[in-house]
Write a protein that holds these residues in place. Structure first.
Motif, mmCIF file in Angstrom:
data_model
loop_
_atom_site.group_PDB
_atom_site.id
_atom_site.type_symbol
_atom_site.label_atom_id
_atom_site.label_comp_id
_atom_site.label_asym_id
_atom_site.label_seq_id
_atom_site.Cartn_x
_atom_site.Cartn_y
_atom_site.Cartn_z
ATOM 1 N N LEU A 212 2.695 -61.750 -33.083
ATOM 2 C CA LEU A 212 1.942 -62.268 -34.326
ATOM 3 C C LEU A 212 1.389 -61.179 -35.281
ATOM 4 C CD1 LEU A 212 0.368 -65.536 -32.497
ATOM 5 C CD2 LEU A 212 2.625 -65.497 -33.750
ATOM 6 N N SER A 213 0.842 -60.391 -34.481
ATOM 7 C CA SER A 213 0.174 -59.026 -35.138
ATOM 8 C C SER A 213 1.171 -58.377 -36.351
ATOM 9 C CB SER A 213 -0.338 -58.322 -34.272
ATOM 10 O OG SER A 213 -1.545 -58.771 -33.624
ATOM 11 N N ALA A 214 2.567 -58.189 -35.657
ATOM 12 C CA ALA A 214 3.519 -57.702 -36.346
ATOM 13 C C ALA A 214 3.994 -58.520 -37.474
ATOM 14 C CB ALA A 214 4.586 -57.102 -35.633
ATOM 15 N N LEU A 215 4.057 -59.631 -37.201
ATOM 16 C CA LEU A 215 4.415 -60.868 -38.210
ATOM 17 C C LEU A 215 3.555 -60.955 -39.324
ATOM 18 C CD1 LEU A 215 7.077 -62.284 -38.807
ATOM 19 C CD2 LEU A 215 6.121 -64.302 -37.664
ATOM 20 N N ALA A 216 2.055 -60.826 -39.202
ATOM 21 C CA ALA A 216 0.981 -61.266 -40.109
ATOM 22 C C ALA A 216 1.202 -60.113 -41.038
ATOM 23 C CB ALA A 216 -0.241 -61.357 -39.431
ATOM 24 N N VAL A 217 1.690 -58.909 -40.808
ATOM 25 C CA VAL A 217 1.529 -57.880 -41.882
ATOM 26 C C VAL A 217 2.773 -58.006 -42.959
ATOM 27 C CG1 VAL A 217 1.291 -55.295 -42.178
ATOM 28 C CG2 VAL A 217 0.459 -56.272 -39.963
ATOM 29 N N VAL A 218 3.676 -58.658 -42.556
ATOM 30 C CA VAL A 218 4.876 -58.674 -43.304
ATOM 31 C C VAL A 218 4.695 -59.100 -44.914
ATOM 32 C CG1 VAL A 218 7.214 -59.669 -43.746
ATOM 33 C CG2 VAL A 218 6.635 -58.962 -41.650
ATOM 34 N N PRO A 219 3.898 -60.086 -45.087
ATOM 35 C CA PRO A 219 3.429 -60.439 -46.458
ATOM 36 C C PRO A 219 2.523 -59.366 -47.033
ATOM 37 C CG PRO A 219 3.028 -62.261 -44.785
ATOM 38 C CD PRO A 219 3.161 -61.190 -44.050
ATOM 39 N N LEU A 220 1.892 -58.721 -46.554
ATOM 40 C CA LEU A 220 1.008 -57.513 -47.300
ATOM 41 C C LEU A 220 2.067 -56.657 -47.666
ATOM 42 C CD1 LEU A 220 -1.942 -56.218 -47.635
ATOM 43 C CD2 LEU A 220 -1.541 -55.506 -45.485
ATOM 44 N N VAL A 221 2.944 -56.095 -46.742
ATOM 45 C CA VAL A 221 4.169 -55.302 -47.429
ATOM 46 C C VAL A 221 4.716 -55.609 -48.372
ATOM 47 C CG1 VAL A 221 6.244 -54.018 -46.551
ATOM 48 C CG2 VAL A 221 4.199 -54.167 -45.012
ATOM 49 N N TRP A 222 5.369 -57.090 -48.469
ATOM 50 C CA TRP A 222 6.038 -57.590 -49.268
ATOM 51 C C TRP A 222 5.431 -57.559 -50.934
ATOM 52 C CZ3 TRP A 222 11.010 -57.243 -49.227
ATOM 53 C CH2 TRP A 222 11.801 -57.962 -50.138
ATOM 54 N N LEU A 223 4.195 -58.023 -50.708
ATOM 55 C CA LEU A 223 3.499 -58.262 -52.062
ATOM 56 C C LEU A 223 2.884 -57.011 -52.533
ATOM 57 C CD1 LEU A 223 1.625 -61.567 -50.957
ATOM 58 C CD2 LEU A 223 3.691 -61.427 -52.537
ATOM 59 N N LEU A 224 2.284 -55.922 -51.968
ATOM 60 C CA LEU A 224 1.437 -55.064 -52.367
ATOM 61 C C LEU A 224 2.070 -53.741 -52.267
ATOM 62 C CD1 LEU A 224 -1.869 -56.243 -50.809
ATOM 63 C CD2 LEU A 224 -1.052 -56.669 -53.181
ATOM 64 N N LEU A 225 3.019 -53.410 -51.303
ATOM 65 C CA LEU A 225 3.684 -51.936 -51.203
ATOM 66 C C LEU A 225 4.653 -51.935 -52.282
ATOM 67 C CD1 LEU A 225 3.650 -49.452 -49.445
ATOM 68 C CD2 LEU A 225 5.555 -50.418 -48.124
ATOM 69 N N ARG A 226 4.833 -50.487 -53.060
ATOM 70 C CA ARG A 226 5.586 -50.205 -53.915
ATOM 71 C C ARG A 226 6.381 -49.116 -53.474
ATOM 72 N NH1 ARG A 226 4.789 -54.438 -54.778
ATOM 73 N NH2 ARG A 226 4.018 -55.695 -56.740
ATOM 74 N N ASP A 227 7.581 -48.948 -53.838
ATOM 75 C CA ASP A 227 8.761 -47.665 -53.465
ATOM 76 C C ASP A 227 8.438 -46.273 -54.119
ATOM 77 O OD1 ASP A 227 9.896 -49.536 -51.597
ATOM 78 O OD2 ASP A 227 11.186 -50.163 -53.204
ATOM 79 N N HIS A 228 7.881 -46.366 -55.347
ATOM 80 C CA HIS A 228 7.823 -45.209 -56.015
ATOM 81 C C HIS A 228 6.924 -44.918 -56.941
ATOM 82 C CE1 HIS A 228 9.294 -41.631 -58.331
ATOM 83 N NE2 HIS A 228 9.881 -41.184 -57.454
ATOM 84 N N PRO A 229 6.090 -44.077 -57.416
ATOM 85 C CA PRO A 229 5.299 -44.157 -58.555
ATOM 86 C C PRO A 229 5.734 -44.657 -59.637
ATOM 87 C CG PRO A 229 4.877 -41.955 -57.460
ATOM 88 C CD PRO A 229 6.280 -42.914 -56.757
ATOM 89 N N ALA A 230 7.092 -44.247 -60.224
ATOM 90 C CA ALA A 230 7.704 -44.780 -61.446
ATOM 91 C C ALA A 230 7.861 -46.517 -61.177
ATOM 92 C CB ALA A 230 8.944 -44.471 -61.603
ATOM 93 N N ASP A 231 7.804 -47.158 -60.174
ATOM 94 C CA ASP A 231 7.558 -48.680 -60.124
ATOM 95 C C ASP A 231 6.245 -49.082 -60.768
ATOM 96 O OD1 ASP A 231 10.032 -48.728 -58.968
ATOM 97 O OD2 ASP A 231 9.272 -48.724 -57.160
ATOM 98 N N ALA A 232 5.013 -48.281 -60.657
ATOM 99 C CA ALA A 232 4.015 -48.599 -61.033
ATOM 100 C C ALA A 232 3.754 -47.815 -62.595
ATOM 101 C CB ALA A 232 2.664 -48.222 -60.123
ATOM 102 N N GLY A 233 4.675 -47.220 -62.868
ATOM 103 C CA GLY A 233 4.444 -46.340 -64.237
ATOM 104 C C GLY A 233 3.347 -45.258 -64.354
ATOM 105 N N VAL A 234 3.418 -44.782 -63.098
ATOM 106 C CA VAL A 234 2.311 -43.790 -62.829
ATOM 107 C C VAL A 234 2.914 -42.439 -62.474
ATOM 108 C CG1 VAL A 234 0.187 -45.020 -62.755
ATOM 109 C CG2 VAL A 234 1.611 -44.273 -60.892
ATOM 110 N N GLU A 235 2.313 -41.168 -62.471
ATOM 111 C CA GLU A 235 2.826 -39.980 -62.004
ATOM 112 C C GLU A 235 2.265 -39.899 -60.474
ATOM 113 O OE1 GLU A 235 -1.271 -39.301 -63.143
ATOM 114 O OE2 GLU A 235 0.704 -40.196 -64.197
ATOM 115 N N PRO A 236 2.988 -39.044 -59.636
ATOM 116 C CA PRO A 236 2.390 -38.995 -58.214
ATOM 117 C C PRO A 236 0.969 -38.422 -58.495
ATOM 118 C CG PRO A 236 4.497 -38.358 -58.388
ATOM 119 C CD PRO A 236 4.273 -38.705 -59.565
ATOM 120 N N TYR A 237 0.305 -38.687 -57.265
ATOM 121 C CA TYR A 237 -1.127 -38.179 -57.581
ATOM 122 C C TYR A 237 -1.138 -36.465 -57.315
ATOM 123 C CZ TYR A 237 -5.905 -37.042 -56.075
ATOM 124 O OH TYR A 237 -7.053 -36.576 -56.192
ATOM 125 N N GLY A 238 -1.730 -35.964 -58.253
ATOM 126 C CA GLY A 238 -1.737 -34.547 -58.305
ATOM 127 C C GLY A 238 -0.621 -33.946 -59.294
#
Length: 465
Positions: A212-238
């Motif tokens: 259940l603990s592993a499964l509970a994290v799936v929605p968080l990953v799907w909704l909030l994680l982004r693959d690359h800074p370009a997906d958010a329209g920003v440059e990498p930090y630094g």
């Protein structure tokens, strides 16, 4: 490796919000860049926070193996299986964890971080849940060894390395340390909880908790994680300029093998793989798997031993974050030599410290060893980056594979040694000697370059349709 989100969902959404502006003149491929409001943190920190919470939420699977040995060995609570048999299932889990890692890093380049991690968490959940209905040892090997091993391998440190390489140019060592410490934070939460569940309700409810603990994290990953800074329209930090998102790299498996073949022609790869194999043998394979049953052999309650292992996780967080900070300032190979030497010394003293109750010398060992638990990860990743450039995440995946192979060997042989000698002492002493060898190997690694050329000069050459 459950915490809930570190900040409320509304605050995360607010932190992620950006505003559109004109396309910068130098942006490549027509990519549009979004201008962050000056007073808001860089989006990279939000991605790092989501990654941290994800690893914490998935940490339960790494906390359970050491707690399973005694219940499954006891005919009254389990099946009466030998410690060697149970250790074999754990070794399969650890080996697949490592072997999967480099392919997972390549799959993230092909399909994206979010998809790979979401599928991995689901596989972990399914594998852990199926153990509730097992009746034979081969099922433990299949469910916990194969399924959870494959899923956890895709959630391995290559995940943290990929996120760090894509989203950060500055503060890479610090971020690597924080994300590495996430697993220890999960251990801090889950070990006392799972040991209490095993002690009061048996091992099956503990397996359900992991699922259940592993499964509970799936929605968080799907909704909030982004693959690359370009997906958010920003440059990498630094970074000083916007970096367009690269095209998906096809042929993930072929690329992982190609990178391995070329890296294997270099000396630093074998030294890094050898030292990290010893790292895995002296941590996941030995202490995480066998500390609780070894302490129980000295009549220490399982819940007390598990709590000590969790305290190791507390100091592991401090040690790993500090190691990341040191890695940004001190030569990585010298740090590795110090870490392995100190770990070896502590393991040589452990057999004399085990007792029915917790004494001050044992507490000193827990603190000392905890600070060193995975402090080796940030400098190892840094050395991979120095020598192998853009392919460093995949190279580190293979180095991590050696880490888990070393862990798997000791997880199995540790159980066999206990069955044969009636004690774990010989395993503690042998691991201490191996750590001394790792310290010497670390000093032999030559210095790399921060701008190292990738092992695979032309990624398209490793692609298949």
């Amino acid at each position: 490796m459950a915490f809930g989100p570190l900040v409320p969902g509304a605050q995360i959404a607010e932190a992620f919000r950006v505003i559109e502006t004109q396309t910068p003149p130098k942006a490549q491929g027509g990519a549009r860049r979004r201008l962050r409001r000056p007073h808001r943190p860089h989006r990279a920190w939000a991605v790092a926070a989501v990654t941290f919470v994800t690893i914490v939420g998935a940490a339960a699977f790494a906390s359970l193996p050491g707690l399973l040995i005694e219940p499954l060995h006891d005919p009254d609570t389990g099946f009466g299986w030998s410690r060697g048999t149970i250790g074999f299932a754990v070794s399969v889990n650890l080996a697949l964890y490592g072997v999967t890692a480099p392919f997972a890093a390549a799959l993230m380049d092909r399909y994206g971080i979010r998809k790979v991690v979401a599928v991995a968490l689901t596989v972990i959940s399914v594998g852990s849940l199926l153990t509730v209905w097992m009746t034979a040892a081969w099922q433990l090997v299949m469910y916990w060894g194969v399924l959870v091993g494959l899923g956890s391998g895709s959630m391995a440190l290559a995940f943290a390395a990929t996120v760090t390489n894509r989203w950060f140019v500055a503060r890479r060592g610090l971020v690597t340390g924080v994300l590495t410490a996430a697993g220890a934070s999960g251990q801090l939460v889950f070990l006392p909880l799972l040991s209490w569940i095993v002690d009061r309700h048996g091992w099956r409810p503990a397996a359900v908790t992991v699922a259940l603990s592993a499964l509970a994290v799936v929605p968080l990953v799907w909704l909030l994680l982004r693959d690359h800074p370009a997906d958010a329209g920003v440059e990498p930090y630094g970074a000083k300029e916007f970096v367009p998102k690269p095209a998906p790299v096809r042929g993930a498996g072929k690329r992982a093998v190609t990178v391995l073949v070329k890296a294997a022609r270099t000396g630093p790869f074998w030294l890094l793989a050898g030292t990290f194999a010893i790292c895995g043998a002296s941590t996941n394979g030995l202490v995480k798997t066998h500390f609780v049953p070894a302490a129980h052999d000295h009549h220490m309650p399982i819940t007390t031993a598990a709590s000590l292992l969790a305290v190791i996780g507390v100091f592991d967080v401090v040690g790993t974050v500090a190691s990341g900070w040191f890695t940004d300032r001190i030569e990585a190979r010298r740090l590795l030599a110090v870490y392995y030497a100190l770990r070896g010394i502590s393991l040589l003293f452990l057999p004399m410290l085990l007792a029915p109750e917790v004494r001050p010398p044992m507490l000193f060992f827990i603190v000392f060893y905890g600070l060193d638990w995975v402090a080796t990860v940030p400098p190892t990743i840094a050395l991979c980056r120095e020598h192998y450039g853009e392919d460093s995440a995949i190279v580190f995946g293979w180095v991590l594979a050696s880490h888990q192979v070393g862990a798997a060997v000791v997880a199995f042989l540790g159980g066999v040694a206990r069955d044969v000698f009636g004690s774990y002492d010989v395993v503690w002493y042998a691991s201490g000697a191996l750590c001394a060898a790792a310290a010497l190997m670390s000093l032999i690694i030559r210095r790399g370059r921060a701008d190292a050329t990738p092992v695979t000069p032309d990624p398209s050459a490793a692609s298949v349709a």
